[in-house]
Each structure stands twice: as C-alpha cells, then as structure tokens.
Design an enzyme around this catalytic site. Structure first.
Site, PDB file in Angstrom:
ATOM      1  N   GLU A  83      -5.696  -5.318  10.342  1.00 34.68           N
ATOM      2  CA  GLU A  83      -4.389  -3.738  10.174  1.00 34.68           C
ATOM      3  C   GLU A  83      -4.924  -3.246  11.955  1.00 34.68           C
ATOM      4  O   GLU A  83      -5.483  -2.430  11.800  1.00 34.68           O
ATOM      5  CB  GLU A  83      -4.390  -3.409   9.313  1.00 34.68           C
ATOM      6  CG  GLU A  83      -4.332  -3.830   7.804  1.00 34.68           C
ATOM      7  CD  GLU A  83      -3.747  -2.711   6.735  1.00 34.68           C
ATOM      8  OE1 GLU A  83      -2.292  -2.976   7.022  1.00 34.68           O
ATOM      9  OE2 GLU A  83      -4.087  -1.408   6.974  1.00 34.68           O
ATOM     10  N   GLY A  87       1.998   1.484  10.166  1.00 33.52           N
ATOM     11  CA  GLY A  87       3.030   3.838  10.267  1.00 33.52           C
ATOM     12  C   GLY A  87       3.597   3.585  11.507  1.00 33.52           C
ATOM     13  O   GLY A  87       4.430   5.254  11.993  1.00 33.52           O
ATOM     14  N   HIS A 128      -9.709   1.028   4.337  1.00 35.50           N
ATOM     15  CA  HIS A 128      -8.495   0.930   5.043  1.00 35.50           C
ATOM     16  C   HIS A 128      -8.976   2.280   6.458  1.00 35.50           C
ATOM     17  O   HIS A 128      -9.208   2.603   6.547  1.00 35.50           O
ATOM     18  CB  HIS A 128      -7.477   1.199   4.565  1.00 35.50           C
ATOM     19  CG  HIS A 128      -6.100   1.629   4.856  1.00 35.50           C
ATOM     20  ND1 HIS A 128      -5.319   2.734   5.265  1.00 35.50           N
ATOM     21  CD2 HIS A 128      -5.377   0.789   4.936  1.00 35.50           C
ATOM     22  CE1 HIS A 128      -4.354   2.294   6.436  1.00 35.50           C
ATOM     23  NE2 HIS A 128      -3.867   1.486   5.567  1.00 35.50           N
ATOM     24  N   GLU A 147      -6.923   4.082   7.308  1.00 36.63           N
ATOM     25  CA  GLU A 147      -6.891   5.644   6.611  1.00 36.63           C
ATOM     26  C   GLU A 147      -8.337   6.612   6.729  1.00 36.63           C
ATOM     27  O   GLU A 147      -7.904   7.755   6.806  1.00 36.63           O
ATOM     28  CB  GLU A 147      -6.098   5.947   6.370  1.00 36.63           C
ATOM     29  CG  GLU A 147      -4.068   5.917   7.823  1.00 36.63           C
ATOM     30  CD  GLU A 147      -3.190   5.114   6.623  1.00 36.63           C
ATOM     31  OE1 GLU A 147      -2.859   5.490   4.861  1.00 36.63           O
ATOM     32  OE2 GLU A 147      -2.240   4.866   7.520  1.00 36.63           O
ATOM     33  N   GLY A 150       2.553  -1.369   3.574  1.00 38.11           N
ATOM     34  CA  GLY A 150       2.687  -0.073   3.696  1.00 38.11           C
ATOM     35  C   GLY A 150       3.799   0.751   3.229  1.00 38.11           C
ATOM     36  O   GLY A 150       4.848   0.877   2.647  1.00 38.11           O
ATOM     37  N   GLY A 151       5.269   1.492   4.352  1.00 37.84           N
ATOM     38  CA  GLY A 151       6.426   1.918   4.497  1.00 37.84           C
ATOM     39  C   GLY A 151       6.909   1.106   3.729  1.00 37.84           C
ATOM     40  O   GLY A 151       8.042   1.408   3.440  1.00 37.84           O
ATOM     41  N   ASN A 176       0.960  -1.394   0.279  1.00 36.78           N
ATOM     42  CA  ASN A 176       0.166  -0.143   0.013  1.00 36.78           C
ATOM     43  C   ASN A 176       1.053   1.161   0.236  1.00 36.78           C
ATOM     44  O   ASN A 176       1.798   1.763   0.707  1.00 36.78           O
ATOM     45  CB  ASN A 176      -0.937   0.519   1.405  1.00 36.78           C
ATOM     46  CG  ASN A 176      -1.767   1.494   1.392  1.00 36.78           C
ATOM     47  OD1 ASN A 176      -1.806   1.718   0.591  1.00 36.78           O
ATOM     48  ND2 ASN A 176      -1.617   1.196   2.629  1.00 36.78           N
ATOM     49  N   TRP A 177       1.328   2.018  -0.911  1.00 34.30           N
ATOM     50  CA  TRP A 177       1.893   3.022  -1.673  1.00 34.30           C
ATOM     51  C   TRP A 177       1.556   4.189  -1.059  1.00 34.30           C
ATOM     52  O   TRP A 177       2.076   5.218  -0.087  1.00 34.30           O
ATOM     53  CB  TRP A 177       2.068   3.266  -2.640  1.00 34.30           C
ATOM     54  CG  TRP A 177       2.995   2.649  -3.312  1.00 34.30           C
ATOM     55  CD1 TRP A 177       3.510   1.337  -2.233  1.00 34.30           C
ATOM     56  CD2 TRP A 177       3.923   2.136  -4.637  1.00 34.30           C
ATOM     57  NE1 TRP A 177       4.673   0.716  -3.632  1.00 34.30           N
ATOM     58  CE2 TRP A 177       4.782   0.912  -4.942  1.00 34.30           C
ATOM     59  CE3 TRP A 177       3.230   2.991  -5.773  1.00 34.30           C
ATOM     60  CZ2 TRP A 177       5.333   0.589  -6.069  1.00 34.30           C
ATOM     61  CZ3 TRP A 177       3.759   2.857  -6.862  1.00 34.30           C
ATOM     62  CH2 TRP A 177       5.297   1.918  -6.786  1.00 34.30           C
ATOM     63  N   LYS A 178       0.486   4.507   0.251  1.00 39.19           N
ATOM     64  CA  LYS A 178      -0.703   5.258   0.287  1.00 39.19           C
ATOM     65  C   LYS A 178      -0.152   6.907  -0.420  1.00 39.19           C
ATOM     66  O   LYS A 178      -0.168   6.356  -2.188  1.00 39.19           O
ATOM     67  CB  LYS A 178       0.185   5.738   1.881  1.00 39.19           C
ATOM     68  CG  LYS A 178      -0.203   4.436   2.870  1.00 39.19           C
ATOM     69  CD  LYS A 178       0.375   5.349   4.009  1.00 39.19           C
ATOM     70  CE  LYS A 178       0.484   3.816   5.392  1.00 39.19           C
ATOM     71  NZ  LYS A 178      -0.044   3.650   6.109  1.00 39.19           N
ATOM     72  N   SER A 194       3.372  -1.777  10.332  1.00 37.40           N
ATOM     73  CA  SER A 194       4.525  -2.266  10.262  1.00 37.40           C
ATOM     74  C   SER A 194       5.508  -3.660   9.886  1.00 37.40           C
ATOM     75  O   SER A 194       6.618  -3.971  10.464  1.00 37.40           O
ATOM     76  CB  SER A 194       5.012  -1.745  12.010  1.00 37.40           C
ATOM     77  OG  SER A 194       4.617  -0.274  12.109  1.00 37.40           O
TER      78      SER A 194
END
Ligand code: PEP
Length: 254
Positions: free
Chosen positions: A167, A173, A95, A97, A234-235, A9-11, A213
């Site tokens: 999640e 994150g 998600h 976010e 993500g990150g 997930n590149w956000k 994470s």
C-alpha cells in the site's frame, strides 16, 4: 492457483447501526464467488453487529488492530482473545495509518505479527513507501526492508500463513492510485524476495494484495496482473454496492 482476496478496511467509519444496514444491503447483493476470499476489517465497536450481519455468508471478519499481550494493565487496548469472541479470524498489521499517526514501530509490528500467528489468526501485513521514497527510485528496497524486519526469524511455515498488502502511502485515501504496472512491478519484486528467502512454494502460494484508492472503476486493471491477487480497499468499501461490485471484479472487466 492462488486464491483472490478482496478486503475492506473500514477505518474509523460505521456505527453498529450503519454496520447492520450495510450487511442487510450486502446480503441482497452478494453471493461471494468460491474462489474469492472476502474480509471486512471493521472498528471494534462494530464487530458484534458485523458478526450477526454476516452470519451465513462466507465473508470473513477482520480487526484493524490489537495489542500483543493476552491481558493486563494496557488501558484502552484490545487483545486477540477478546477479538475471538466476535468471530474475528483476520487481523491487519502495519497499516501506514498505524505506523504514521500512532507511531507503531517495526519492532511492535514484528511482535504483533508473531502474536497473531501464535494465536491462529490470519495476518494481513501492510507495507508501503512515501512519495519521496518512490521519487528517489527506492520504493522496492524500502518495502523489502519493512518485510525483512517483520519476517526476521520467522520460520517458513509461519511466513506461509501471512498475506502481504503493498500500500503506497501516497495512494491511500488520496484518489490517486498507483498504476497497475507500478503495483505489479512492486509485487513481482516482493514475490522474488519471498522466493529467494523462503522458497518457491511460499512465493507462489502467498496472495499479494495492492491497496491505495482501489474502486469499482479500476479494480479490474489491478486484478488482471499476474502478481496481484487481491485488493485492500478503504473508502470504496464503505458502500455495500461498491464492495459487492469489487468482490465480483471479474464482471467489472467486461
Ligand atoms: C486502506 O485503508 O488501506 C486504503 C487502501 O484506503 P483507500 O482505498 O481509501 O485508499
């Protein structure tokens, strides 16, 4: 045996140029093992570059969002038909976010899930609790409520097409992942819920993912667990090197 799923997930990261560079690097590093389904959820503006960059690979393209109408006066929104042009086959729904920052309600998530299924897209449905809920010992009950709301009145045949990602919000994150044991316990409970409500076949076949994470250093711990079939990342997915390492998570176990 359930397929393993490694999803990025590149956000709100990566321009088209950066996407092109990522794909060039990834193609030098990667042969995705047959038994692994890998997906990149990119921002809308990077989808064209991603489609071009991933051509000839078996990495699937995902969109992080869409609006559940075919077309109309919805300024700023993107429909599933528009995403089809870019080779998108997966969509991310629910998600934290989107739920938290953009106020997406259970009702909207339910609607998006139905629209995605009707359009032939493969949805990854995200659920997860805040830290206060976990502290009270109510994490599983909370997540099952989110699932119930999303799956309410769906047929078993529809539910079968969904992938669920657990999640925990506090792990996204934050650099502080859940323990593999806690994640396994949650996904075991989710599988049990699927078994009770939709039958053993669906429960046994649905890939269940953990997200929060995950990185090359810890992915093997999660992937060794019986009920964890993959990761939403993500990150650590933003660098081609670490994404390709995580796709080859089996090698990270050695
Ligand atoms: C995510 O965006 O879904 C996620 C899990 O992020 P991170 O891996 O950075 O925690």
């Amino acid at each position: 045996m359930r397929k393993k799923v490694i999803a990025a997930n590149w956000k709100m990261y990566k321009t088209s140029k950066e996407t092109k560079e990522f794909c060039q690097k990834l193609s030098q590093l990667l042969a995705v093992p047959e038994a692994v389904e890998s997906i990149i959820f990119a921002p809308f503006t990077a989808l064209a570059a991603l489609k071009e960059g991933l051509a000839g690979t078996n990495v699937a393209i995902g969109a992080q969002n869409f609006y559940p109408q075919d077309e109309g006066a919805y300024t700023g929104e993107i429909s599933l038909n528009m995403l089809k042009e870019f080779g998108v086959s997966y969509v991310l729904i629910g998600h934290s976010e989107r739920r938290g920052i953009f106020g997406e309600s259970d009702e909207l998530i339910k609607e998006k899930l139905r629209k995605a299924l009707a359009g032939g897209f493969k949805p990854i449905l995200c659920i997860g609790e805040a830290w206060e809920i976990r502290e009270k010992g109510e994490a599983l009950a909370y997540c099952l409520k989110q699932l119930e709301s999303a799956f309410n009145d769906l047929s078993a045949a529809e539910v079968q097409k969904v992938i669920v990602a657990y999640e925990p919000i506090w792990a996204i994150g934050s650099g502080k992942s859940a323990t593999a044991e806690d994640a396994e316990e949650m996904l075991k409970g989710i599988r049990q819920y699927l078994n009770n409500n939709f039958g053993a076949e669906i429960a046994n076949e649905m890939p269940l993912l953990y997200g929060g994470s995950v990185k090359p250093e810890n992915i093997a711990q999660f992937m060794q667990k019986e009920n964890i079939d993959g990761a939403l990342i993500g990150g650590a997915s933003l660098k081609a090197e670490s994404f390709s390492q995580m796709i080859r998570f089996r090698e990270m176990q050695k």
